[in-house]
Design a protein around this motif. Structure first.
Motif: not given
Length: 124
Positions: A82, A87, A122
Protein backbone atom coordinates in the motif's frame (compact mmCIF):
# COMPACT_ATOMS: atom_id res chain seq x y z
CA UNK A 1 -44.36 -21.19 13.46
CA UNK A 2 -42.90 -24.48 14.63
CA UNK A 3 -40.30 -24.89 17.40
CA UNK A 4 -37.39 -25.33 14.95
CA UNK A 5 -38.28 -22.10 13.10
CA UNK A 6 -38.61 -20.22 16.42
CA UNK A 7 -35.20 -21.48 17.58
CA UNK A 8 -33.67 -20.46 14.26
CA UNK A 9 -35.13 -16.94 14.55
CA UNK A 10 -33.95 -16.60 18.16
CA UNK A 11 -30.46 -17.86 17.23
CA UNK A 12 -30.21 -15.38 14.36
CA UNK A 13 -31.34 -12.53 16.64
CA UNK A 14 -28.68 -13.47 19.21
CA UNK A 15 -26.00 -13.56 16.49
CA UNK A 16 -27.11 -10.14 15.24
CA UNK A 17 -27.02 -8.65 18.75
CA UNK A 18 -23.55 -10.11 19.34
CA UNK A 19 -22.30 -8.71 16.03
CA UNK A 20 -23.68 -5.24 16.78
CA UNK A 21 -22.18 -5.32 20.30
CA UNK A 22 -18.84 -6.36 18.86
CA UNK A 23 -18.89 -3.55 16.34
CA UNK A 24 -19.85 -1.01 19.01
CA UNK A 25 -16.55 -1.70 20.77
CA UNK A 26 -14.47 -1.40 17.60
CA UNK A 27 -12.28 1.64 17.12
CA UNK A 28 -11.24 2.17 13.50
CA UNK A 29 -8.08 4.23 13.05
CA UNK A 30 -6.32 5.32 9.86
CA UNK A 31 -2.64 4.57 9.37
CA UNK A 32 -0.24 7.31 8.17
CA UNK A 33 1.82 5.14 5.81
CA UNK A 34 3.78 8.14 4.53
CA UNK A 35 4.90 9.12 8.02
CA UNK A 36 6.19 5.85 9.48
CA UNK A 37 6.26 2.17 8.69
CA UNK A 38 9.16 0.52 10.45
CA UNK A 39 10.60 -2.65 11.91
CA UNK A 40 12.83 -2.83 14.97
CA UNK A 41 15.66 -5.35 15.28
CA UNK A 42 13.43 -7.62 17.39
CA UNK A 43 10.82 -7.75 14.62
CA UNK A 44 8.35 -5.27 16.10
CA UNK A 45 6.22 -3.50 13.50
CA UNK A 46 5.74 0.20 14.21
CA UNK A 47 3.34 2.43 12.34
CA UNK A 48 2.10 5.98 12.65
CA UNK A 49 -1.61 6.20 13.44
CA UNK A 50 -3.42 9.35 12.33
CA UNK A 51 -4.15 11.56 15.38
CA UNK A 52 -2.28 9.20 17.74
CA UNK A 53 1.41 8.82 16.93
CA UNK A 54 3.70 5.84 16.60
CA UNK A 55 2.48 2.52 17.95
CA UNK A 56 3.82 -1.00 17.96
CA UNK A 57 1.13 -3.30 16.54
CA UNK A 58 2.74 -6.75 16.31
CA UNK A 59 5.95 -8.73 15.91
CA UNK A 60 7.35 -10.63 12.95
CA UNK A 61 9.35 -12.78 15.42
CA UNK A 62 6.83 -13.98 18.01
CA UNK A 63 3.12 -13.89 18.83
CA UNK A 64 2.56 -10.45 20.34
CA UNK A 65 -0.59 -9.18 22.07
CA UNK A 66 -2.44 -12.20 20.66
CA UNK A 67 -1.40 -11.53 17.05
CA UNK A 68 0.50 -14.48 15.53
CA UNK A 69 3.76 -13.63 13.76
CA UNK A 70 2.28 -15.00 10.51
CA UNK A 71 -0.57 -12.47 10.66
CA UNK A 72 1.95 -9.73 11.39
CA UNK A 73 3.98 -10.75 8.34
CA UNK A 74 0.83 -10.54 6.21
CA UNK A 75 -0.01 -7.09 7.59
CA UNK A 76 3.55 -5.89 6.97
CA UNK A 77 3.46 -7.16 3.39
CA UNK A 78 0.10 -5.49 2.74
CA UNK A 79 1.26 -2.21 4.30
CA UNK A 80 4.47 -2.10 2.24
CA UNK A 81 2.46 -2.77 -0.92
CA UNK A 82 0.00 0.00 0.00
CA UNK A 83 2.84 2.40 0.81
CA UNK A 84 4.42 1.83 -2.61
CA UNK A 85 1.02 2.23 -4.31
CA UNK A 86 0.22 5.33 -2.23
CA UNK A 87 -2.81 3.52 -0.85
CA UNK A 88 -4.52 3.93 2.51
CA UNK A 89 -5.36 1.54 5.30
CA UNK A 90 -6.87 1.41 8.75
CA UNK A 91 -6.63 -0.88 11.75
CA UNK A 92 -9.55 -1.99 13.88
CA UNK A 93 -9.01 -2.06 17.65
CA UNK A 94 -11.28 -3.65 20.24
CA UNK A 95 -11.39 -1.39 23.29
CA UNK A 96 -12.08 -4.47 25.45
CA UNK A 97 -8.68 -5.97 24.56
CA UNK A 98 -6.40 -5.59 27.63
CA UNK A 99 -3.52 -4.21 25.52
CA UNK A 100 -5.79 -1.41 24.30
CA UNK A 101 -6.64 -0.21 27.84
CA UNK A 102 -10.24 0.70 26.99
CA UNK A 103 -9.18 3.23 24.35
CA UNK A 104 -12.34 4.50 22.68
CA UNK A 105 -10.86 7.08 20.28
CA UNK A 106 -7.89 6.93 17.93
CA UNK A 107 -6.19 9.94 19.51
CA UNK A 108 -6.11 8.02 22.82
CA UNK A 109 -3.90 5.23 21.44
CA UNK A 110 -0.86 7.18 22.63
CA UNK A 111 2.55 7.79 21.11
CA UNK A 112 5.15 4.99 21.35
CA UNK A 113 2.72 2.50 22.87
CA UNK A 114 1.96 -1.16 22.13
CA UNK A 115 -1.60 -1.86 21.01
CA UNK A 116 -3.44 -4.89 19.68
CA UNK A 117 -5.38 -4.37 16.44
CA UNK A 118 -7.47 -7.29 15.21
CA UNK A 119 -8.15 -6.35 11.58
CA UNK A 120 -6.41 -4.45 8.76
CA UNK A 121 -8.49 -2.92 6.00
CA UNK A 122 -7.56 -1.01 2.86
CA UNK A 123 -9.63 2.10 2.20
CA UNK A 124 -10.26 4.39 -0.77
Amino acid sequence: MNIKAKCTCISMAIILVCAVTSQAQAQICEINLNVRLGLSKDGSLQIDMKDAGIINVCSLSVTSQGTPKEACAGWYSALITLKMAKGRAQFYFNQGEPANNGVSQCNQLGNWTTRAPYFLETIQ
